[in-house]
Enzyme design. Structure first.
Site, PDB file in Angstrom:
ATOM      1  N   ALA A  54       0.802  -1.223   0.000  1.00 51.99           N
ATOM      2  CA  ALA A  54       0.000   0.000   0.000  1.00 51.99           C
ATOM      3  C   ALA A  54       0.834   1.273   0.000  1.00 51.99           C
ATOM      4  O   ALA A  54       0.277   2.376  -0.086  1.00 51.99           O
ATOM      5  CB  ALA A  54      -0.934   0.004   1.211  1.00 51.99           C
ATOM      6  N   TYR A  55       2.174   1.167   0.090  1.00 49.70           N
ATOM      7  CA  TYR A  55       3.012   2.361   0.087  1.00 49.70           C
ATOM      8  C   TYR A  55       3.231   2.824  -1.340  1.00 49.70           C
ATOM      9  O   TYR A  55       3.804   2.102  -2.167  1.00 49.70           O
ATOM     10  CB  TYR A  55       4.377   2.072   0.726  1.00 49.70           C
ATOM     11  CG  TYR A  55       4.334   1.747   2.201  1.00 49.70           C
ATOM     12  CD1 TYR A  55       3.203   2.013   2.972  1.00 49.70           C
ATOM     13  CD2 TYR A  55       5.434   1.178   2.835  1.00 49.70           C
ATOM     14  CE1 TYR A  55       3.177   1.714   4.323  1.00 49.70           C
ATOM     15  CE2 TYR A  55       5.415   0.883   4.185  1.00 49.70           C
ATOM     16  CZ  TYR A  55       4.289   1.151   4.932  1.00 49.70           C
ATOM     17  OH  TYR A  55       4.266   0.845   6.265  1.00 49.70           O
ATOM     18  N   GLY A  56       2.797   4.037  -1.630  1.00 47.20           N
ATOM     19  CA  GLY A  56       2.954   4.579  -2.970  1.00 47.20           C
ATOM     20  C   GLY A  56       1.850   4.092  -3.887  1.00 47.20           C
ATOM     21  O   GLY A  56       1.242   3.047  -3.674  1.00 47.20           O
ATOM     22  N   SER A  61       6.312   1.888  -3.828  1.00 51.74           N
ATOM     23  CA  SER A  61       7.465   1.692  -2.949  1.00 51.74           C
ATOM     24  C   SER A  61       8.092   0.319  -3.178  1.00 51.74           C
ATOM     25  O   SER A  61       9.320   0.194  -3.221  1.00 51.74           O
ATOM     26  CB  SER A  61       7.033   1.835  -1.486  1.00 51.74           C
ATOM     27  OG  SER A  61       8.092   1.535  -0.616  1.00 51.74           O
ATOM     28  N   LYS A  81       4.083  -6.046   3.440  1.00 48.07           N
ATOM     29  CA  LYS A  81       2.819  -6.212   4.158  1.00 48.07           C
ATOM     30  C   LYS A  81       1.645  -6.304   3.196  1.00 48.07           C
ATOM     31  O   LYS A  81       1.739  -5.896   2.034  1.00 48.07           O
ATOM     32  CB  LYS A  81       2.587  -5.030   5.111  1.00 48.07           C
ATOM     33  CG  LYS A  81       3.751  -4.663   5.985  1.00 48.07           C
ATOM     34  CD  LYS A  81       3.392  -3.508   6.908  1.00 48.07           C
ATOM     35  CE  LYS A  81       4.627  -2.856   7.492  1.00 48.07           C
ATOM     36  NZ  LYS A  81       5.363  -2.047   6.508  1.00 48.07           N
TER      37      LYS A  81
END
Length: 351
Positions: A54-56, A61, A81
């Protein structure tokens, strides 16, 4: 750089872990600069990198990390994750078997790797039976796609239930927990960290800079921009006009003075604090720029003596949260889960 065991996995990780939440659309969009930061961390002895699908935007990411690790993958303990939504369609989020087995393949592709060292459930999912989640993760270990799995920001009772389920059903168990921990948020010292010690779990702590309060940029008499950065997500944590926030600003001023006496920066003091706890395996650093990373790495040899820790305890007593950065269960956010129907609330029937 010192190294510590990651729970009972047999894996050793550096006491500082490079977190990459700020790599990509949420922070630094310069791919080359992010790549250099990852290499700088590795060259400094960090062998642990944490990211998430979920990062970016669209897993940005993970893509950056995968690109940066080409030729160096075997040297790195790689963690990612699953949980948060990765699309607008139903079933593209959560902790179900259906989503986990799809999401891990997506992460492996973006990371350009054949395996993930630590696969973490990013948040609890009350709609999914924990046995469903643990069963799917156990299968992924047996398939060789992940080496171990853990949870992130889980309440102590959820972790205990997961361990009991693993034992009862013959499933592998959570090996790590990733909770928020800083000088300003010490609540996990009450139950989470002792639980990790009892069950031999590794603890990888996030937000050592206290949601930005310990960066040195947020000060008592300085104007606060509630429309950008961390404050956008939760202005009530930063608004100096709210009585509950005044103590945070006061503590920051005391910590600035303490850091000056120690000859370090406030961020260096902040990241040195979680390392002290015997339950903590690694502290996640989340820099956005090379200069931020350089400042944090410059403080790797800072050791806090008992006198310094006693002063911190006086400012923020052990087990105390000056703000809550943990997961809030639906039982608190949904009134229907804590209120009986109106006709069934009295101790006796009318008439």
């Amino acid at each position: 750089m010192r190294y510590r065991p990651l729970g009972g996995t047999g894996i050793e990780v550096s006491t500082y872990c490079l977190g990459t939440m700020m790599f990509g659309s949420e922070g630094n969009t310069d791919l080359d600069e992010c790549t250099r930061m990852i290499h700088t961390a590795l060259d400094a002895g960090i062998n642990f990198i944490d990211t998430a699908d979920a990062y970016g935007e669209d897993g940005g990411s993970e893509r950056i990390v995968g690109t940066a690790l080409k030729g160096r993958r075997d040297d790195v303990v790689l963690a990612t994750k699953v949980h948060f939504a990765m699309g607008e369609q139903r079933n593209q989020s959560g902790n179900s078997r259906r989503w986990i087995v799809r999401a891990v393949e997506d992460s492996l592709r973006r990371l350009d790797t054949d395996w993930i060292d630590l696969y973490q459930i990013h948040r609890p999912d009350p709609t999914t039976d924990i046995e469903e989640t643990l069963s799917a993760l156990t299968d992924l270990v047996h398939q060789g796609k992940i080496r171990a799995f853990g949870c992130s920001t889980f309440p102590a009772d959820y972790i205990a239930e997961a361990h009991a389920t693993s034992a009862a059903r013959g499933l592998l168990r959570f090996r790590t927990e990733q909770p928020p921990y800083s000088i300003l948020a010490r609540g996990i010292e009450r139950s989470i960290l002792p639980l990790c010690q009892r069950h031999g779990m590794g603890a990888l702590t996030w937000s050592p800079l206290g949601w930005g309060f310990l960066t040195g940029r947020i000060r008592k008499d300085a104007p606060v921009d509630l429309t950008s950065g961390r404050a956008v997500h939760n202005p009530s944590r930063f608004d100096p006009s709210l009585p509950g926030n005044q103590r945070k600003y006061e503590v920051v001023e005391e910590l600035v003075t303490l850091a000056a006496e120690l000859g370090c920066t406030l961020p260096q003091l902040a990241i040195a604090f979680p390392v002290v706890h015997p339950a903590v395996s690694s502290v996640i650093l989340g820099p956005r720029t090379p200069s931020q990373l350089d400042d944090l790495l410059a403080g790797t040899e800072l050791e806090l003596d008992d006198a310094t820790l006693d002063r911190i305890d006086e400012l923020v007593p052990p087990g105390t949260d000056l703000f809550d950065a943990t997961w809030t269960p639906p039982s608190l956010t949904d009134p229907a889960l804590r209120r009986r129907p109106a006709a069934d609330r009295a101790a006796a029937t009318a008439g």
